[in-house]
Design an enzyme around this catalytic site. Sequence first.
Site, short mmCIF file in Angstrom:
data_model
loop_
_atom_site.label_atom_id
_atom_site.label_comp_id
_atom_site.label_asym_id
_atom_site.label_seq_id
_atom_site.Cartn_x
_atom_site.Cartn_y
_atom_site.Cartn_z
N THR A 119 42.29 43.98 55.66
CA THR A 119 42.30 44.23 57.10
C THR A 119 41.47 43.20 57.85
O THR A 119 41.66 42.99 59.04
CB THR A 119 41.79 45.66 57.39
N TYR A 127 40.10 45.88 43.51
CA TYR A 127 41.07 46.19 44.57
C TYR A 127 42.46 45.92 44.02
O TYR A 127 42.87 44.76 43.88
CB TYR A 127 40.76 45.32 45.79
N LYS A 144 39.79 50.49 44.25
CA LYS A 144 40.56 50.85 45.44
C LYS A 144 42.02 50.72 45.05
O LYS A 144 42.50 49.61 44.77
CB LYS A 144 40.23 49.94 46.62
N ILE A 166 39.31 53.64 51.58
CA ILE A 166 39.04 52.43 52.37
C ILE A 166 40.31 52.22 53.18
O ILE A 166 41.23 51.52 52.78
CB ILE A 166 38.69 51.25 51.45
#
Length: 309
Positions: free
Chosen positions: A48, A136, A165, A207
Amino acid sequence: MARHDLRGSIVPLVTPFKNGQFDEAAFRDLIEWQIESGSHGISVTGSTGEPSALTEEERKYVIETAVSAVRGRVPVVAGTGTNNFDETVRLTTFAEKVGVDAVLVMVPYYNRPSQEGLYQHFVGVAERTSLPIIIYNIPGRTAVNMEPETVARVVRARSNVIGVKEANKDFEQVTKLMHLCGRDFRVYSGIEVLCFPLLALGGAGYISATGNVLPEQSARLYNLVTAGKYDEARDLHYEMYEMNEALFWETNPGPVKYVLGLMGKIQPELRLPLVLPSEENQRKLRAVAERYGLIPSSAPVAGGENGAA
């Protein structure tokens, strides 16, 4: 290890730009708003935060600025992963030096490494830092899924790899991760509409990009679950559903930045090749933002309707 528990709504902040440059003042204001809204943590320079649009020095500056702005009030998780091993190590080393609480290291994109390559990559990074590492796993952007067995191998090799994540809709994978790595292994949702279901499986939190525009609701969802108020949490899950979907009508963080622009929080700028949503989707996003009470009806967007790309 981390000074904080690293659980709850850890919000992956956008990187605001103004006239093409990092807007530090807006970034610091976003952090204050997030903390005031009850967010349990801040993550920067993840997907992001447009990390691939930042130079290495810009990325370091954003990380250092986040640590400075947060001042230890909540954990700071820095995205340090790239598709280049040495660059990932440099960014991770820098993040440790400036005092982040953990790093988020994405599966290397574009290279399409084997499971053995992923194992060696993450063990290699973990050997070079004492920071807690969150892997991630985002197959939609990297073209590779890090399998639970590979994660478990990494965890057995390096105790500072504390979680994953999972931007992965396969809940069988999540259950298998917890089975192989232990129930205390932290699994965070990276899929917005799966934040509540993942908590039900014993996840550590999420997240979620939605926290950028609905920070209070995102934090409250976690708080309700930990308080055992599942009916209220389920209601909030469905209340947030429309926004969770809308923010991914186009590639993240375009819609998020557009809504934050409508709210007057940032100039809605992205760096190429990312651009703001189409005019049709802008119109629809404005309507969603109005329904959530984020903006008054027909509010102008900061920087103009189309913003800058």
